[in-house]
Design an enzyme around this catalytic site. Structure first.
Site, PDB file in Angstrom:
ATOM      1  N   ASP A   1      11.540   5.084  -1.665  1.00 26.30           N
ATOM      2  CA  ASP A   1      10.474   4.229  -2.170  1.00 26.30           C
ATOM      3  C   ASP A   1      11.093   3.253  -3.166  1.00 26.30           C
ATOM      4  OD1 ASP A   1       7.095   4.837  -2.104  1.00 26.30           O
ATOM      5  OD2 ASP A   1       7.878   3.270  -3.447  1.00 26.30           O
TER       6      ASP A   1
ATOM      7  N   VAL B   1      13.071  -1.520   1.074  1.00 22.50           N
ATOM      8  CA  VAL B   1      13.273  -1.520   2.534  1.00 22.50           C
ATOM      9  C   VAL B   1      13.523  -2.914   3.115  1.00 22.50           C
ATOM     10  CG1 VAL B   1      12.096   0.655   3.061  1.00 22.50           C
ATOM     11  CG2 VAL B   1      10.758  -1.478   2.928  1.00 22.50           C
TER      12      VAL B   1
ATOM     13  N   ASN C   1       7.624   3.649   7.258  1.00 26.47           N
ATOM     14  CA  ASN C   1       6.195   3.609   6.926  1.00 26.47           C
ATOM     15  C   ASN C   1       5.840   2.670   5.781  1.00 26.47           C
ATOM     16  OD1 ASN C   1       3.426   4.969   6.460  1.00 26.47           O
ATOM     17  ND2 ASN C   1       4.537   5.404   4.558  1.00 26.47           N
TER      18      ASN C   1
ATOM     19  N   TYR D   1      -0.283  -9.715   7.735  1.00 31.00           N
ATOM     20  CA  TYR D   1      -0.308  -8.262   7.932  1.00 31.00           C
ATOM     21  C   TYR D   1      -0.529  -7.940   9.415  1.00 31.00           C
ATOM     22  CZ  TYR D   1      -1.676  -3.362   7.261  1.00 31.00           C
ATOM     23  OH  TYR D   1      -1.750  -1.977   7.316  1.00 31.00           O
TER      24      TYR D   1
ATOM     25  N   LYS E   1       2.165  -6.179  12.039  1.00 28.39           N
ATOM     26  CA  LYS E   1       1.927  -4.895  12.706  1.00 28.39           C
ATOM     27  C   LYS E   1       2.006  -5.044  14.228  1.00 28.39           C
ATOM     28  CE  LYS E   1       1.387  -2.459   8.943  1.00 28.39           C
ATOM     29  NZ  LYS E   1       2.417  -1.492   8.561  1.00 28.39           N
TER      30      LYS E   1
HETATM   31  N1  LIG Z   1      -4.231   2.881   4.204  1.00 24.71           N
HETATM   32  C1  LIG Z   1      -4.713   2.447   5.346  1.00 24.71           C
HETATM   33  O1  LIG Z   1      -5.926   2.354   5.557  1.00 24.71           O
HETATM   34  C2  LIG Z   1      -3.736   2.068   6.451  1.00 24.71           C
HETATM   35  C3  LIG Z   1      -4.228   1.866   7.754  1.00 24.71           C
HETATM   36  C4  LIG Z   1      -3.341   1.521   8.758  1.00 24.71           C
HETATM   37  C5  LIG Z   1      -1.983   1.381   8.471  1.00 24.71           C
HETATM   38  N2  LIG Z   1      -1.531   1.573   7.212  1.00 24.71           N
HETATM   39  C6  LIG Z   1      -0.104   1.416   6.972  1.00 24.71           C
HETATM   40  O2  LIG Z   1       0.411   2.669   6.541  1.00 24.71           O
HETATM   41  C7  LIG Z   1       1.536   2.478   5.703  1.00 24.71           C
HETATM   42  C8  LIG Z   1       1.324   3.232   4.407  1.00 24.71           C
HETATM   43  O3  LIG Z   1       0.118   2.781   3.819  1.00 24.71           O
HETATM   44  P1  LIG Z   1      -0.556   3.501   2.563  1.00 24.71           P
HETATM   45  O4  LIG Z   1      -1.988   3.183   2.595  1.00 24.71           O
HETATM   46  O5  LIG Z   1      -0.104   4.905   2.499  1.00 24.71           O
HETATM   47  O6  LIG Z   1       0.098   2.606   1.392  1.00 24.71           O
HETATM   48  P2  LIG Z   1       0.389   2.914  -0.153  1.00 24.71           P
HETATM   49  O7  LIG Z   1       0.287   1.609  -0.846  1.00 24.71           O
HETATM   50  O8  LIG Z   1      -0.419   4.076  -0.639  1.00 24.71           O
HETATM   51  O9  LIG Z   1       1.930   3.363  -0.106  1.00 24.71           O
HETATM   52  C9  LIG Z   1       2.946   2.478   0.270  1.00 24.71           C
HETATM   53  C10 LIG Z   1       4.244   2.888  -0.421  1.00 24.71           C
HETATM   54  O10 LIG Z   1       5.256   1.954   0.000  1.00 24.71           O
HETATM   55  C11 LIG Z   1       6.043   1.609  -1.126  1.00 24.71           C
HETATM   56  N3  LIG Z   1       6.653   0.300  -0.914  1.00 24.71           N
HETATM   57  C12 LIG Z   1       6.050  -0.923  -0.973  1.00 24.71           C
HETATM   58  N4  LIG Z   1       6.971  -1.890  -0.807  1.00 24.71           N
HETATM   59  C13 LIG Z   1       8.176  -1.266  -0.629  1.00 24.71           C
HETATM   60  C14 LIG Z   1       9.507  -1.716  -0.422  1.00 24.71           C
HETATM   61  N5  LIG Z   1       9.810  -3.030  -0.370  1.00 24.71           N
HETATM   62  N6  LIG Z   1      10.493  -0.790  -0.286  1.00 24.71           N
HETATM   63  C15 LIG Z   1      10.213   0.520  -0.358  1.00 24.71           C
HETATM   64  N7  LIG Z   1       8.989   1.010  -0.563  1.00 24.71           N
HETATM   65  C16 LIG Z   1       7.974   0.129  -0.700  1.00 24.71           C
HETATM   66  C17 LIG Z   1       5.061   1.623  -2.294  1.00 24.71           C
HETATM   67  O11 LIG Z   1       5.746   1.753  -3.525  1.00 24.71           O
HETATM   68  C18 LIG Z   1       4.176   2.812  -1.945  1.00 24.71           C
HETATM   69  O12 LIG Z   1       4.663   4.003  -2.512  1.00 24.71           O
HETATM   70  C19 LIG Z   1       1.683   0.958   5.530  1.00 24.71           C
HETATM   71  O13 LIG Z   1       2.648   0.474   6.443  1.00 24.71           O
HETATM   72  C20 LIG Z   1       0.293   0.445   5.878  1.00 24.71           C
HETATM   73  O14 LIG Z   1       0.321  -0.870   6.337  1.00 24.71           O
HETATM   74  C21 LIG Z   1      -2.384   1.914   6.191  1.00 24.71           C
END
Ligand SMILES: NC(=O)c1ccc[n+]([C@@H]2O[C@H](COP(=O)([O-])OP(=O)(O)OC[C@H]3O[C@@H](n4cnc5c(N)ncnc54)[C@H](O)[C@@H]3O)[C@@H](O)[C@H]2O)c1
Length: 261
Positions: free
Chosen positions: A44, A66, A92, A160, A164
């Site tokens: 992270d 990342v 992720n 976004y 995706k």
């Molecule tokens: N939450 C939803 O409803 C949802 C739905 C569909 C898809 N997603 C996808 O699921 C994944 C996780 O989402 P989430 O809701 O758990 O998000 P979140 O914001 O709770 O967690 C994301 C994590 O990624 C880390 N991060 C951000 N930029 C980064 C970087 N450059 N390098 C390393 N780490 C980094 C953040 O610090 C955080 O800990 C994402 O790809 C999101 O697009 C989420």
């Protein structure tokens, strides 16, 4: 709902790299993979939450942005050097900042930032993980996409959505290219997930929540543990013939026309 205290142990001795490990879906997945016996490498950009996740899972934390090729290479090398293999990559980490909005409003900087974090990162992580998996003749890659890559929304976040869609196409192609080397690559498409951010947003604006919930046959958003359970399945040999898919975990959202009252 999934109870991680009573899960099976399908991943004993496997090494799993999880990006975005400190929060939400990533954190729930760290917990689940560790409960199934995997060595979990938590990546992270946020040091505090990433470290806490690794401590909880008795795993390794590697601070990683990342979007940075060298840091991503160092992440997978650290996983291999510490545990001797790279069996699972859950790519992720992702962002959805408010500057990414309608195409009419979204500037090039916001567009590029989201492409870097959501799409280029997946390219970098797959590029770093695949050589280890080829040497082993085995591996499972799961790249987080989203239901928005499969459906259009009038409440657009244009970069976004496009990022995706890129994750879906890239995952499919890699799954096909490396299938005969024992490597599976699937895209995970979660529906909306019940995260603190979403809860806060919808508590402030119930109409916004209702406008979205009406489309979901299940009548609720996913819990992060439910998405993590799907990742564990895709990571394990139970999914040995599941490859190059858009793996939906969306409560029926993308299949729905009229939902129950
Ligand atoms: N939450 C939803 O409803 C949802 C739905 C569909 C898809 N997603 C996808 O699921 C994944 C996780 O989402 P989430 O809701 O758990 O998000 P979140 O914001 O709770 O967690 C994301 C994590 O990624 C880390 N991060 C951000 N930029 C980064 C970087 N450059 N390098 C390393 N780490 C980094 C953040 O610090 C955080 O800990 C994402 O790809 C999101 O697009 C989420």
């Amino acid at each position: 709902m999934t109870d991680t205290t009573a899960v099976c142990r399908r991943l004993v001795g496997r090494t799993a790299v999880v990006t975005g490990a400190g929060s939400g879906i990533g954190l729930a997945t760290v917990r689940r993979l560790a409960a199934e016996g995997a060595h979990v490498v938590c990546a992270d950009v946020d040091e505090a939450s990433g470290k806490a996740a690794a401590e909880e899972a008795d795993g390794l934390f590697v601070r990683t942005d990342v979007t940075d090729a060298e840091q991503v290479e160092a992440l997978f090398k650290a996983a291999f050097d510490t545990y001797g293999s790279v069996d699972i990559a859950f790519n992720n980490a992702g962002i959805s900042p408010p500057e990414d909005d309608s195409i009419l409003e979204t500037g090039l900087d916001a567009w590029r930032r989201v492409q870097e974090v959501n799409l280029t990162s997946v390219y970098l992580c797959c590029k770093a993980a695949i050589p280890y998996m080829r040497r082993q003749g085995k591996g499972s890659i799961i790249n987080t996409a989203s239901f928005v890559a499969r459906m259009g929304a009038a409440t657009s976040q244009i970069s976004y959505t496009a990022s995706k869609g890129g994750v879906l196409a890239m995952s499919r192609e890699l799954g096909v290219q490396f299938a005969r080397e024992g490597i599976r690559v699937n895209a995970l498409c979660p529906g909306p997930v019940n995260t603190p951010l979403l809860q806060e947003l919808f508590a402030k604006d119930p109409e916004r929540a209702a406008r979205r919930l009406v489309h979901i046959p299940a009548g609720r958003f996913a819990e992060p543990t439910e998405v993590a359970a799907a990742v564990a399945f895709l990571a394990s040999d139970d999914s040995s013939f599941v490859n190059a898919t858009d793996f939906l975990v969306d409560g029926g959202l993308t299949g729905a026309y009229v939902t129950p009252l």
